[in-house]
Design a protein around this motif. Structure first.
Motif, PDB file in Angstrom:
ATOM      1  N   GLY A  18       0.814  -1.220   0.000  1.00 41.97           N
ATOM      2  CA  GLY A  18       0.000   0.000   0.000  1.00 41.97           C
ATOM      3  C   GLY A  18       0.842   1.262   0.000  1.00 41.97           C
ATOM      4  N   GLY A  19       1.931   1.256   0.747  1.00 45.70           N
ATOM      5  CA  GLY A  19       2.830   2.410   0.756  1.00 45.70           C
ATOM      6  C   GLY A  19       3.468   2.641  -0.597  1.00 45.70           C
ATOM      7  N   ILE A  20       3.859   1.554  -1.244  1.00 45.92           N
ATOM      8  CA  ILE A  20       4.466   1.664  -2.571  1.00 45.92           C
ATOM      9  C   ILE A  20       3.446   2.166  -3.586  1.00 45.92           C
ATOM     10  N   ILE A  21       2.219   1.656  -3.517  1.00 46.05           N
ATOM     11  CA  ILE A  21       1.170   2.115  -4.433  1.00 46.05           C
ATOM     12  C   ILE A  21       0.850   3.585  -4.180  1.00 46.05           C
ATOM     13  N   GLY A  22       0.760   3.978  -2.910  1.00 43.04           N
ATOM     14  CA  GLY A  22       0.502   5.377  -2.579  1.00 43.04           C
ATOM     15  C   GLY A  22       1.582   6.298  -3.128  1.00 43.04           C
ATOM     16  N   TYR A  23       2.813   5.834  -3.077  1.00 49.38           N
ATOM     17  CA  TYR A  23       3.899   6.645  -3.629  1.00 49.38           C
ATOM     18  C   TYR A  23       3.845   6.702  -5.147  1.00 49.38           C
ATOM     19  N   SER A  24       3.561   5.562  -5.771  1.00 46.73           N
ATOM     20  CA  SER A  24       3.558   5.546  -7.232  1.00 46.73           C
ATOM     21  C   SER A  24       2.392   6.335  -7.824  1.00 46.73           C
ATOM     22  N   GLN A  25       1.256   6.363  -7.132  1.00 45.79           N
ATOM     23  CA  GLN A  25       0.089   7.071  -7.664  1.00 45.79           C
ATOM     24  C   GLN A  25       0.075   8.552  -7.304  1.00 45.79           C
ATOM     25  N   ALA A  26       0.450   8.880  -6.087  1.00 50.27           N
ATOM     26  CA  ALA A  26       0.320  10.264  -5.633  1.00 50.27           C
ATOM     27  C   ALA A  26       1.659  10.911  -5.278  1.00 50.27           C
ATOM     28  N   GLN A  27       2.765  10.199  -5.537  1.00 51.44           N
ATOM     29  CA  GLN A  27       4.090  10.698  -5.163  1.00 51.44           C
ATOM     30  C   GLN A  27       4.162  11.068  -3.678  1.00 51.44           C
ATOM     31  N   ILE A  33       7.027   5.863   3.264  1.00 52.79           N
ATOM     32  CA  ILE A  33       7.789   5.673   4.501  1.00 52.79           C
ATOM     33  C   ILE A  33       6.942   4.989   5.567  1.00 52.79           C
ATOM     34  N   SER A  34       5.716   5.469   5.756  1.00 49.41           N
ATOM     35  CA  SER A  34       4.877   4.874   6.800  1.00 49.41           C
ATOM     36  C   SER A  34       4.478   3.444   6.453  1.00 49.41           C
ATOM     37  N   GLY A  35       4.252   3.169   5.173  1.00 47.99           N
ATOM     38  CA  GLY A  35       3.921   1.811   4.747  1.00 47.99           C
ATOM     39  C   GLY A  35       5.068   0.851   4.972  1.00 47.99           C
ATOM     40  N   ILE A  36       6.261   1.283   4.627  1.00 46.83           N
ATOM     41  CA  ILE A  36       7.430   0.417   4.804  1.00 46.83           C
ATOM     42  C   ILE A  36       7.747   0.215   6.281  1.00 46.83           C
ATOM     43  N   VAL A  37       7.723   1.290   7.058  1.00 45.79           N
ATOM     44  CA  VAL A  37       8.047   1.173   8.488  1.00 45.79           C
ATOM     45  C   VAL A  37       7.032   0.288   9.209  1.00 45.79           C
ATOM     46  N   SER A  38       5.746   0.555   9.003  1.00 45.60           N
ATOM     47  CA  SER A  38       4.731  -0.249   9.691  1.00 45.60           C
ATOM     48  C   SER A  38       4.737  -1.690   9.187  1.00 45.60           C
ATOM     49  N   GLY A  39       4.949  -1.878   7.890  1.00 45.98           N
ATOM     50  CA  GLY A  39       5.006  -3.227   7.330  1.00 45.98           C
ATOM     51  C   GLY A  39       6.175  -4.029   7.885  1.00 45.98           C
ATOM     52  N   VAL A  40       7.330  -3.406   7.959  1.00 46.08           N
ATOM     53  CA  VAL A  40       8.509  -4.089   8.500  1.00 46.08           C
ATOM     54  C   VAL A  40       8.296  -4.426   9.976  1.00 46.08           C
ATOM     55  N   LEU A  41       7.702  -3.512  10.730  1.00 50.83           N
ATOM     56  CA  LEU A  41       7.429  -3.795  12.150  1.00 50.83           C
ATOM     57  C   LEU A  41       6.453  -4.959  12.304  1.00 50.83           C
ATOM     58  N   LEU A  42       5.440  -5.011  11.459  1.00 49.12           N
ATOM     59  CA  LEU A  42       4.489  -6.119  11.516  1.00 49.12           C
ATOM     60  C   LEU A  42       5.149  -7.451  11.144  1.00 49.12           C
ATOM     61  N   ILE A  43       5.957  -7.436  10.112  1.00 56.50           N
ATOM     62  CA  ILE A  43       6.664  -8.661   9.723  1.00 56.50           C
ATOM     63  C   ILE A  43       7.643  -9.076  10.809  1.00 56.50           C
ATOM     64  N   LEU A  44       8.344  -8.112  11.387  1.00 57.47           N
ATOM     65  CA  LEU A  44       9.249  -8.407  12.498  1.00 57.47           C
ATOM     66  C   LEU A  44       8.489  -9.034  13.662  1.00 57.47           C
ATOM     67  N   GLY A  45       7.324  -8.478  13.982  1.00 60.87           N
ATOM     68  CA  GLY A  45       6.500  -9.044  15.049  1.00 60.87           C
ATOM     69  C   GLY A  45       6.088 -10.470  14.742  1.00 60.87           C
TER      70      GLY A  45
END
Length: 106
Positions: A18-27, A33-45
């Protein structure tokens, strides 16, 4: 591997995508950043849960709860189901699974 681990990792992957799509569609760098950070934290958990670390479930639950709140506020502002509504619903399902796992552990 239990349902809490699967849901944390799956929701983390969705947050990153979702973060990547948000960046690609709306720059939107904030989305990226928030998508990657929250996603990595969830995967880490999820990975920490897989290794038997109890704090992994707590981390994933807290991150999911924060994301549900953020997306619910965004849904209330925009009144658009995509992406805020979808992520809110999926986040609530994920949160319910994680809370059930926390209750079972106690």
């Amino acid at each position: 591997m239990n349902l809490g681990i699967i849901s944390a990792i799956a929701y983390g992957i969705l947050a990153i995508i979702g973060g990547i799509i948000g960046y690609s569609q709306a720059q939107s760098k904030v989305s990226l950043i928030s998508g990657i950070v929250s996603g990595v934290l969830l995967i880490l958990g999820g990975v920490m849960q897989l290794q038997g670390q109890a704090w992994g479930l707590i981390l994933a639950t807290v991150v999911t709860a924060v994301l549900v709140i953020v997306f619910a506020v965004r849904l209330a502002k925009t009144r658009k189901f995509m992406p805020a509504g979808l992520m809110s619903v999926l986040g609530l399902v994920t949160l319910a699974v994680m809370i059930q796992q926390l209750v079972v552990r106690v």
